[in-house]
Write a protein that holds these residues in place. Sequence first.
Motif, short mmCIF file in Angstrom:
data_model
loop_
_atom_site.label_atom_id
_atom_site.label_comp_id
_atom_site.label_asym_id
_atom_site.label_seq_id
_atom_site.Cartn_x
_atom_site.Cartn_y
_atom_site.Cartn_z
N ARG A 197 3.34 38.06 33.93
CA ARG A 197 4.02 38.46 32.74
C ARG A 197 5.41 38.60 33.01
O ARG A 197 6.30 38.13 32.65
CB ARG A 197 3.41 39.75 31.93
CG ARG A 197 2.09 39.40 31.46
CD ARG A 197 1.82 40.84 30.82
NE ARG A 197 0.48 40.72 30.33
CZ ARG A 197 0.08 41.29 29.04
NH1 ARG A 197 0.78 42.10 28.40
NH2 ARG A 197 -1.32 41.12 28.59
N HIS A 198 5.66 38.93 34.25
CA HIS A 198 7.09 39.44 34.72
C HIS A 198 7.77 37.91 34.98
O HIS A 198 8.78 37.80 34.66
CB HIS A 198 7.13 40.45 36.06
CG HIS A 198 8.42 40.34 36.43
ND1 HIS A 198 9.47 41.05 35.74
CD2 HIS A 198 9.23 39.93 37.70
CE1 HIS A 198 10.65 41.06 36.52
NE2 HIS A 198 10.42 40.13 37.54
N ALA A 199 6.91 37.02 35.53
CA ALA A 199 7.48 35.60 35.96
C ALA A 199 7.79 34.87 34.94
O ALA A 199 8.72 34.22 34.61
CB ALA A 199 6.45 34.81 37.01
N LEU A 200 6.91 35.19 33.77
CA LEU A 200 7.17 34.27 32.53
C LEU A 200 8.32 34.92 31.87
O LEU A 200 9.14 34.08 31.41
CB LEU A 200 5.99 34.47 31.74
CG LEU A 200 6.02 33.92 30.21
CD1 LEU A 200 6.17 32.38 30.35
CD2 LEU A 200 4.58 34.05 29.40
N SER A 201 8.57 36.04 31.74
CA SER A 201 9.70 36.70 31.05
C SER A 201 11.09 36.24 31.63
O SER A 201 12.02 36.04 31.09
CB SER A 201 9.57 38.34 31.18
OG SER A 201 8.59 38.88 30.26
N VAL A 202 11.01 36.31 33.02
CA VAL A 202 12.22 35.88 33.80
C VAL A 202 12.27 34.29 33.52
O VAL A 202 13.54 33.93 33.32
CB VAL A 202 12.05 35.89 35.39
CG1 VAL A 202 13.31 35.38 35.98
CG2 VAL A 202 11.98 37.42 35.67
N ALA A 203 11.52 33.45 33.51
CA ALA A 203 11.54 32.11 33.09
C ALA A 203 12.11 31.90 31.89
O ALA A 203 13.00 31.03 31.52
CB ALA A 203 10.29 31.19 33.51
#
Length: 629
Positions: free
Chosen positions: A466-472
């Motif tokens: 979820r964090h990686a998706l938010s950053v992307a």
Amino acid sequence: MLNFKNIAIRRGSRLLFSGASFIIHNGQKIGLTGANGAGKSSLFAMLRGELHADEGEFSMPPNLEVAHVAQETPPLPCAAIDYVLDGDRELRQLQQRLAEAEAAHDGIRLAELHAALDHVGGYTAQARASRLLNGLGFTTAQEQLPVSSFSGGWRMRLNLAQALMCRSDVLLLDEPTNHLDLDAVIYLQDWLCKYPGTLLLISHDRDFLDAITDHIVHIEQGKAEIYTGNYSDFERMRAEKLAQQQTAYEKQQREIAHIQSFVDRFKAKATKARQAQSRIKALERMEIIAQAHIDSPFGFSFPPPKKMPNPLLKIEEADIGYGDKVVIKNAALSISPGDRIGLLGPNGAGKSSLIKVLAGQMTALSGKLQTAQDLNIGYFAQHQLELLRLDESPLWHLQQLDKQATEKDLRNFLGGFDFRGDKVNDPVGPFSGGEKARLVLALLVYQNPNLLLLDEPTNHLDLEMRHALSVALQEYEGAIVVVSHDRHLLRSVTDQLLLVADGKIQPFDGDLEDYKQWLAEQKKSADETVTSGETANSVSRKDQRKLDAERRQRLKPLLDAVKKAEAAVEKYHKQQQALEQQLADPAIYDDANKEQLKKLLSLKNQVDNALEQAELDWMTAEENLSQAE
């Protein structure tokens, strides 16, 4: 309390974690976090008695009522509300005994059972079940529908309601928000904050964890450790701990290098041989500090879109719905490059239908849909997980999108979504929901869209993904329209909120806290409408104000009792936490501190008893208020 002493759990030959030692006290709310596959669900299975620890000892008091959400729901013919009432097992047993006593015309037994039924809140059980169903998105009419008439996602909501209906001592919830929309998530959050028992919650929703939990048990690198505070507190403590570990690691590495340098220089010299041997033994005795790192297997980003026409997409005067049912009337929306739109609105208001129309998956009943010539849509919805070829691999799926790409490049790309090694060639069929969702997202990212339409993209994804998706998404240069119950994602990714409600799309002037307030006002208004019925139409405003004042006056003592009880619960809970922190200090168990330890344990016992009584008072006050209303 739940006592974990040096617990180790394996799955087959794989060690999930070991050396877990901590105590969970009555009334604590524990968030259980860690990557998918770390061992969270296995720990729940141990608590339910479905598996045993491979090492160590787990204990808890006998006769605790442990509730959890069933993963399967048979297509039963019984009404939804009856299925939810089945969650209160003691209630159902009493009702069965009452029926038997009535059949036997046993008056004394009937009187005893009616008293017992009153004690367990049996006469308000139907109302409690109805409130649970309403809060989780069911209409009054749906309460009487058979369980078999509901789809899989709605049956999971029924299972959740059934678990909440149980008057449990311990409640185990594994990803309870996965099948909920934002409205139901907010309701569940408020319900769990008031839950008086011990809660263990597996969730990948930061805001949800922050609002509810007072401790975090985090499983990482084969260890399960407990932290005081909510998820944000845990992240700060974890960061500090890792920083200290890294500092200690670097210091030790310098010391090792210095000793090794001495050994290398002098081990061959007779005069220094003994000192060299001494340093070799010192190296052997040294407990090596691991280099600090956080497990995050994800690393991906959206490439810049090749073309960005303006506007990308536009709908005008559109009626959206199914058959004769119109859910949104006269919809108008224009999407331009850089727009970052979050859709809010009650369940069934038409958010997913709107996204389907924008994606071309559904045709509007009327109106115009204009799309730019170079529009390239990336559409994510849960049903797309079912469109994956279960007998094919992640690599095969990606090769269908780009037959010219080399296998090496495709493997590198899939690695950013944690598909590595043999995993890229494994068939998709046995993948978990999270792995399938990651693959669908990988396919979407690879197509380099200039408009992203995301309908609940975080379901089944763990916190790191979820964090990686938010950053992307924060770095994404195209336009975004998203529906999500993950408030952290909405807050970090969108800058414009649209409200889909009452058959309209309109800008929402506020943030997610304002939306929570809006929901509360809508519910209050609906409740007042139902309560007043036609009476409201027959009285004047003056009379209505008089009735409202009389109602407030009548309910004031009950409301005051609820507030007083809530304050007492909060007070004793804080005292309990403070005492637990003192008792967690190893120094308190030194012989020199025997008297202080004795006092602390005595005070802890008093506070535990006071908290238990305060919780009972609070529940009684809530029931009295509910009956009066």
